[in-house]
Every structure is written in structure tokens, then in C-alpha cells.
Write an enzyme that holds these catalytic residues in place. Structure first.
Site, PDB file in Angstrom:
ATOM      1  N   LYS A  13      -2.090  -2.654   2.133  1.00 29.63           N
ATOM      2  CA  LYS A  13      -2.361  -3.923   2.820  1.00 29.63           C
ATOM      3  C   LYS A  13      -1.279  -4.232   3.862  1.00 29.63           C
ATOM      4  O   LYS A  13      -1.586  -4.582   4.994  1.00 29.63           O
ATOM      5  CB  LYS A  13      -2.454  -5.080   1.802  1.00 29.63           C
ATOM      6  CG  LYS A  13      -3.523  -4.890   0.743  1.00 29.63           C
ATOM      7  CD  LYS A  13      -3.576  -6.064  -0.227  1.00 29.63           C
ATOM      8  CE  LYS A  13      -2.319  -6.296  -1.013  1.00 29.63           C
ATOM      9  NZ  LYS A  13      -1.948  -5.219  -1.954  1.00 29.63           N
ATOM     10  N   ARG A  87      -4.227 -14.792  -5.425  1.00 28.78           N
ATOM     11  CA  ARG A  87      -4.120 -13.720  -6.413  1.00 28.78           C
ATOM     12  C   ARG A  87      -4.883 -14.035  -7.699  1.00 28.78           C
ATOM     13  O   ARG A  87      -4.965 -13.192  -8.583  1.00 28.78           O
ATOM     14  CB  ARG A  87      -2.671 -13.533  -6.845  1.00 28.78           C
ATOM     15  CG  ARG A  87      -1.739 -12.857  -5.878  1.00 28.78           C
ATOM     16  CD  ARG A  87      -1.889 -11.350  -5.920  1.00 28.78           C
ATOM     17  NE  ARG A  87      -0.693 -10.590  -6.140  1.00 28.78           N
ATOM     18  CZ  ARG A  87       0.173 -10.237  -5.194  1.00 28.78           C
ATOM     19  NH1 ARG A  87       0.016 -10.600  -3.960  1.00 28.78           N
ATOM     20  NH2 ARG A  87       1.195  -9.476  -5.502  1.00 28.78           N
ATOM     21  N   ARG A 126       7.392   4.469  -1.625  1.00 26.43           N
ATOM     22  CA  ARG A 126       7.475   3.404  -0.606  1.00 26.43           C
ATOM     23  C   ARG A 126       8.922   3.062  -0.241  1.00 26.43           C
ATOM     24  O   ARG A 126       9.773   2.915  -1.105  1.00 26.43           O
ATOM     25  CB  ARG A 126       6.774   2.141  -1.123  1.00 26.43           C
ATOM     26  CG  ARG A 126       7.049   0.919  -0.251  1.00 26.43           C
ATOM     27  CD  ARG A 126       6.018  -0.150  -0.387  1.00 26.43           C
ATOM     28  NE  ARG A 126       5.964  -0.758  -1.707  1.00 26.43           N
ATOM     29  CZ  ARG A 126       5.030  -1.622  -2.069  1.00 26.43           C
ATOM     30  NH1 ARG A 126       4.077  -1.968  -1.215  1.00 26.43           N
ATOM     31  NH2 ARG A 126       5.024  -2.136  -3.285  1.00 26.43           N
ATOM     32  N   ARG A 159      11.973  -1.587  -2.753  1.00 28.27           N
ATOM     33  CA  ARG A 159      11.815  -2.951  -3.249  1.00 28.27           C
ATOM     34  C   ARG A 159      12.300  -3.034  -4.691  1.00 28.27           C
ATOM     35  O   ARG A 159      12.081  -2.108  -5.473  1.00 28.27           O
ATOM     36  CB  ARG A 159      10.335  -3.368  -3.157  1.00 28.27           C
ATOM     37  CG  ARG A 159       9.982  -3.881  -1.785  1.00 28.27           C
ATOM     38  CD  ARG A 159       8.517  -4.109  -1.599  1.00 28.27           C
ATOM     39  NE  ARG A 159       7.844  -4.801  -2.702  1.00 28.27           N
ATOM     40  CZ  ARG A 159       6.588  -5.234  -2.640  1.00 28.27           C
ATOM     41  NH1 ARG A 159       5.887  -5.066  -1.532  1.00 28.27           N
ATOM     42  NH2 ARG A 159       6.033  -5.841  -3.672  1.00 28.27           N
ATOM     43  N   ARG A 170       2.276  -5.021 -12.792  1.00 27.30           N
ATOM     44  CA  ARG A 170       1.566  -5.581 -11.636  1.00 27.30           C
ATOM     45  C   ARG A 170       0.129  -5.081 -11.591  1.00 27.30           C
ATOM     46  O   ARG A 170      -0.786  -5.822 -11.217  1.00 27.30           O
ATOM     47  CB  ARG A 170       2.301  -5.209 -10.341  1.00 27.30           C
ATOM     48  CG  ARG A 170       3.403  -6.184 -10.028  1.00 27.30           C
ATOM     49  CD  ARG A 170       4.549  -5.546  -9.303  1.00 27.30           C
ATOM     50  NE  ARG A 170       4.232  -5.131  -7.958  1.00 27.30           N
ATOM     51  CZ  ARG A 170       4.926  -4.194  -7.293  1.00 27.30           C
ATOM     52  NH1 ARG A 170       5.917  -3.573  -7.869  1.00 27.30           N
ATOM     53  NH2 ARG A 170       4.603  -3.892  -6.063  1.00 27.30           N
TER      54      ARG A 170
HETATM   55  P1  ADP Z   1       0.644  -2.984  -0.193  1.00 25.96           P
HETATM   56  O1  ADP Z   1       1.088  -3.885   0.925  1.00 25.96           O
HETATM   57  O2  ADP Z   1      -0.824  -3.057  -0.458  1.00 25.96           O
HETATM   58  O3  ADP Z   1       1.468  -3.183  -1.439  1.00 25.96           O
HETATM   59  P2  ADP Z   1       1.847  -0.875   1.432  1.00 25.96           P
HETATM   60  O4  ADP Z   1       1.268  -1.107   2.783  1.00 25.96           O
HETATM   61  O5  ADP Z   1       3.257  -1.294   1.198  1.00 25.96           O
HETATM   62  O6  ADP Z   1       0.882  -1.481   0.274  1.00 25.96           O
HETATM   63  O7  ADP Z   1       1.669   0.696   1.136  1.00 25.96           O
HETATM   64  C1  ADP Z   1       2.198   1.302  -0.052  1.00 25.96           C
HETATM   65  C2  ADP Z   1       2.740   2.695   0.296  1.00 25.96           C
HETATM   66  O8  ADP Z   1       1.646   3.572   0.606  1.00 25.96           O
HETATM   67  C3  ADP Z   1       3.687   2.735   1.490  1.00 25.96           C
HETATM   68  O9  ADP Z   1       4.705   3.656   1.203  1.00 25.96           O
HETATM   69  C4  ADP Z   1       2.788   3.199   2.655  1.00 25.96           C
HETATM   70  O10 ADP Z   1       3.530   3.914   3.642  1.00 25.96           O
HETATM   71  C5  ADP Z   1       1.778   4.103   1.944  1.00 25.96           C
HETATM   72  N1  ADP Z   1       0.420   4.059   2.506  1.00 25.96           N
HETATM   73  C6  ADP Z   1      -0.236   2.962   2.990  1.00 25.96           C
HETATM   74  N2  ADP Z   1      -1.508   3.265   3.361  1.00 25.96           N
HETATM   75  C7  ADP Z   1      -1.667   4.595   3.083  1.00 25.96           C
HETATM   76  C8  ADP Z   1      -2.773   5.519   3.230  1.00 25.96           C
HETATM   77  N3  ADP Z   1      -3.968   5.125   3.713  1.00 25.96           N
HETATM   78  N4  ADP Z   1      -2.571   6.797   2.843  1.00 25.96           N
HETATM   79  C9  ADP Z   1      -1.382   7.200   2.329  1.00 25.96           C
HETATM   80  N5  ADP Z   1      -0.300   6.396   2.177  1.00 25.96           N
HETATM   81  C10 ADP Z   1      -0.439   5.101   2.544  1.00 25.96           C
HETATM   82  P1  AMP Z   2       3.390  -8.288  -2.969  1.00 27.30           P
HETATM   83  O1  AMP Z   2       4.459  -8.243  -1.925  1.00 27.30           O
HETATM   84  O2  AMP Z   2       2.107  -8.885  -2.469  1.00 27.30           O
HETATM   85  O3  AMP Z   2       3.200  -6.953  -3.637  1.00 27.30           O
HETATM   86  O4  AMP Z   2       3.894  -9.301  -4.101  1.00 27.30           O
HETATM   87  C1  AMP Z   2       5.081  -9.032  -4.833  1.00 27.30           C
HETATM   88  C2  AMP Z   2       5.266 -10.046  -5.956  1.00 27.30           C
HETATM   89  O5  AMP Z   2       5.374 -11.382  -5.413  1.00 27.30           O
HETATM   90  C3  AMP Z   2       4.132 -10.132  -6.977  1.00 27.30           C
HETATM   91  O6  AMP Z   2       4.240  -9.124  -7.981  1.00 27.30           O
HETATM   92  C4  AMP Z   2       4.363 -11.542  -7.541  1.00 27.30           C
HETATM   93  O7  AMP Z   2       5.491 -11.584  -8.418  1.00 27.30           O
HETATM   94  C5  AMP Z   2       4.763 -12.331  -6.298  1.00 27.30           C
HETATM   95  N1  AMP Z   2       3.559 -12.903  -5.581  1.00 27.30           N
HETATM   96  C6  AMP Z   2       3.133 -12.587  -4.321  1.00 27.30           C
HETATM   97  N2  AMP Z   2       2.042 -13.295  -3.988  1.00 27.30           N
HETATM   98  C7  AMP Z   2       1.768 -14.079  -5.071  1.00 27.30           C
HETATM   99  C8  AMP Z   2       0.752 -15.040  -5.370  1.00 27.30           C
HETATM  100  N3  AMP Z   2      -0.229 -15.329  -4.481  1.00 27.30           N
HETATM  101  N4  AMP Z   2       0.778 -15.640  -6.575  1.00 27.30           N
HETATM  102  C9  AMP Z   2       1.726 -15.376  -7.489  1.00 27.30           C
HETATM  103  N5  AMP Z   2       2.714 -14.469  -7.296  1.00 27.30           N
HETATM  104  C10 AMP Z   2       2.751 -13.825  -6.085  1.00 27.30           C
END
Ligand code: ADP
Ligand code: AMP
Length: 216
Positions: A13, A87, A126, A159, A170
Site C-alpha cells: 500500500k 482498520r 522491507r 521499522r 498484525r
Molecule cells: P504496506 O504499506 O502495505 O505495509 P509496503 O509498501 O511497505 O507495504 O511494502 C512492503 C514491502 O514489499 C516493501 O519492502 C516493498 O518494497 C515491497 N513491495 C511492495 N509492493 C511489492 C510488489 N508488488 N512486489 C514485490 N515487492 C513489493
Molecule cells: P501501518 O503503518 O499501516 O502498517 O500501521 C502500523 C501500526 O500503526 C499498526 O500495527 C497499528 O499499531 C497502528 N495503526 C495504524 N493505523 C491504525 C488504525 N487505523 N487504527 C489503529 N491502529 C493503527
């Protein structure tokens, strides 16, 4: 236009949000980023949120909604991409009521799907830029120079909530609390499905095409 990215952690995302905000006038509203900024700045709110955040549990939905309302109110007519919010069904219900109260509506919910086994690989590789938040992956999307952001030269970091235990939690929370939102938004005819196992570029094209179609 208001759109929402719905999907499990690590499905891509944030990566896609970045493409969209770079190429269009969309603002990315990531509640995860807002929470991380509060924690990094060591604000009172950040201290309150830190332990639940690091464990991988959802933080208090009321606090998150307040953060969202503040951004929406300050952005006026700007297009917003909601990433990681809502969420839970109760967050979605409160969010819908809030949007209605300010005469706004969602135009599309992009629903990303990806198998749990692939999510673990994505999250374990990541890396995020500490400065501009650009997202990389050791294998699928590596930076040109190890540990350094291609875009701004910032340091790439892991992270704090990307430990194996936290990811497991999660994912459980996602299936229990967030996945039902797909049905919630299907009832409103807003869901557009994204197969997140496709390469980054293919997902990008699919999202851009849909946004273009909605804009017409
Ligand atoms: P989210 O925001 O949903 O938690 P991220 O955008 O941070 O996910 O992506 C998670 C990991 O997967 C990152 O290391 C990113 O570079 C990688 N990634 C994202 N989209 C793809 C894809 N379509 N194919 C392979 N790797 C991807
Ligand atoms: P994300 O960056 O979206 O993967 O979110 C990381 C963490 O932030 C989650 O595991 C939750 O602890 C917190 N978080 C983010 N968005 C929300 C939400 N809408 N409601 C509750 N917790 C959230």
C-alpha cells in the site's frame, strides 16, 4: 477525490501510495506514518501510542480518528488517499459519519490481497527511508546503494514493529478486525480488487488506470 487502500500489512500500500502522490495531486494520509511521527517526536500522544504500536496491536481508534479529522479539515478540497485507515468496522462507521458531516464521500476502495506467506517475505526485507519515508525491499525493490535512499540520500532503516512476533500479531489482527471491511465496502459498491502478488509496476498501472477512469 477520496480513495482508500485496504489490505494486509506489507502488501504494498505504501509503495503504491508513493507513486500516486508523486504523479498526481493526491495527499497520502497514512495513519501508521502519523503515529510513527508522534512516536519519533516523543510527544505525549506518541508516548501513549508507543507500546501498542511496537507490539503490533491496533492503537486506540478514537485517537486515530481525531488525527484523520485534523488532516481532512486542514486539506480542504485536496484529493486524499487514506492508507491504513479505517482498520475496523467501528472505525469505518465513525469515518463514514464524519465524511457525511463534512459533505465528503469515498470514491473507491482499492482492496489489496496477498497470501500471508508472501507477506512475511515482504516485511522481512522491507527498509524505509528515515527522512522521506520511501519504501524499499532487499530483493524485490533494492536501493541503488545499500542502506541509502535513492530519492533523498537518507538512511534506510527497519521499522521497529517489523519483528517476526509483531508481524504475526498484525496479520491476526488484520484477518480478525480489518478484513471484514471488504464486505462492509462491497455493500456500498466501492470495492476495486487488486492482486498484490503482481510486480510493483503492474499494480501501479492498474491503480492509475482505475483512478483515471473514476476521474472521467
Ligand atoms: P504496506 O504499506 O502495505 O505495509 P509496503 O509498501 O511497505 O507495504 O511494502 C512492503 C514491502 O514489499 C516493501 O519492502 C516493498 O518494497 C515491497 N513491495 C511492495 N509492493 C511489492 C510488489 N508488488 N512486489 C514485490 N515487492 C513489493
Ligand atoms: P501501518 O503503518 O499501516 O502498517 O500501521 C502500523 C501500526 O500503526 C499498526 O500495527 C497499528 O499499531 C497502528 N495503526 C495504524 N493505523 C491504525 C488504525 N487505523 N487504527 C489503529 N491502529 C493503527
Amino acid at each position: 477525490m477520496y480513495v482508500l487502500f485496504l489490505g494486509p500489512p506489507g502488501c504494498g500500500k505504501g509503495t503504491q501510495a508513493q507513486y500516486l502522490t508523486e504523479a498526481t495531486d493526491f495527499l497520502q494520509l497514512s495513519t501508521g506514518d502519523l503515529i510513527r511521527a508522534e512516536i519519533k517526536a516523543k510527544t505525549e500522544l506518541g508516548k501513549q501510542l508507543e507500546s501498542l504500536y511496537s507490539s503490533g496491536k491496533l492503537v486506540d481508534g478514537g485517537l486515530v480518528l481525531k488525527m484523520v479529522q485534523k488532516v481532512v479539515a486542514s486539506e480542504g478540497a485536496k484529493s486524499i488517499l487514506f492508507d491504513g485507515f479505517p482498520r475496523t468496522v467501528s472505525q469505518a462507521t465513525a469515518f463514514g459519519e464524519f465524511l457525511q458531516s463534512v459533505n465528503k464521500k469515498l470514491d473507491c476502495v482499492f482492496s489489496f490481497s496477498l497470501a500471508d506467506s508472501e507477506i512475511l517475505d515482504r516485511i522481512s526485507g522491507r527498509m524505509t527511508c528515515a527522512d522521506c519515508k520511501a519504501v524499499y525491499h532487499a530483493k524485490t525493490n533494492p536501493p541503488k546503494n545499500e542502506g541509502i535512499c535513492d530519492k533523498c540520500g537518507g538512511e534506510l532503516v527497519k521499522r521497529t514493529d517489523d519483528s517476526r512476533e509483531s508481524v504475526k500479531l498484525r496479520l491476526e489482527e488484520y484477518h480478525r478486525e480489518t478484513e471484514p471491511l471488504k464486505e462492509f465496502y462491497k455493500k456500498e459498491n466501492l470495492v476495486y480488487e487488486i492482486d498484490a502478488s503482481q510486480p510493483i509496476e503492474m499494480v501501479r498501472k492498474q491503480i492509475f488506470n482505475k483512478i483515471e477512469a473514476i476521474s472521467k
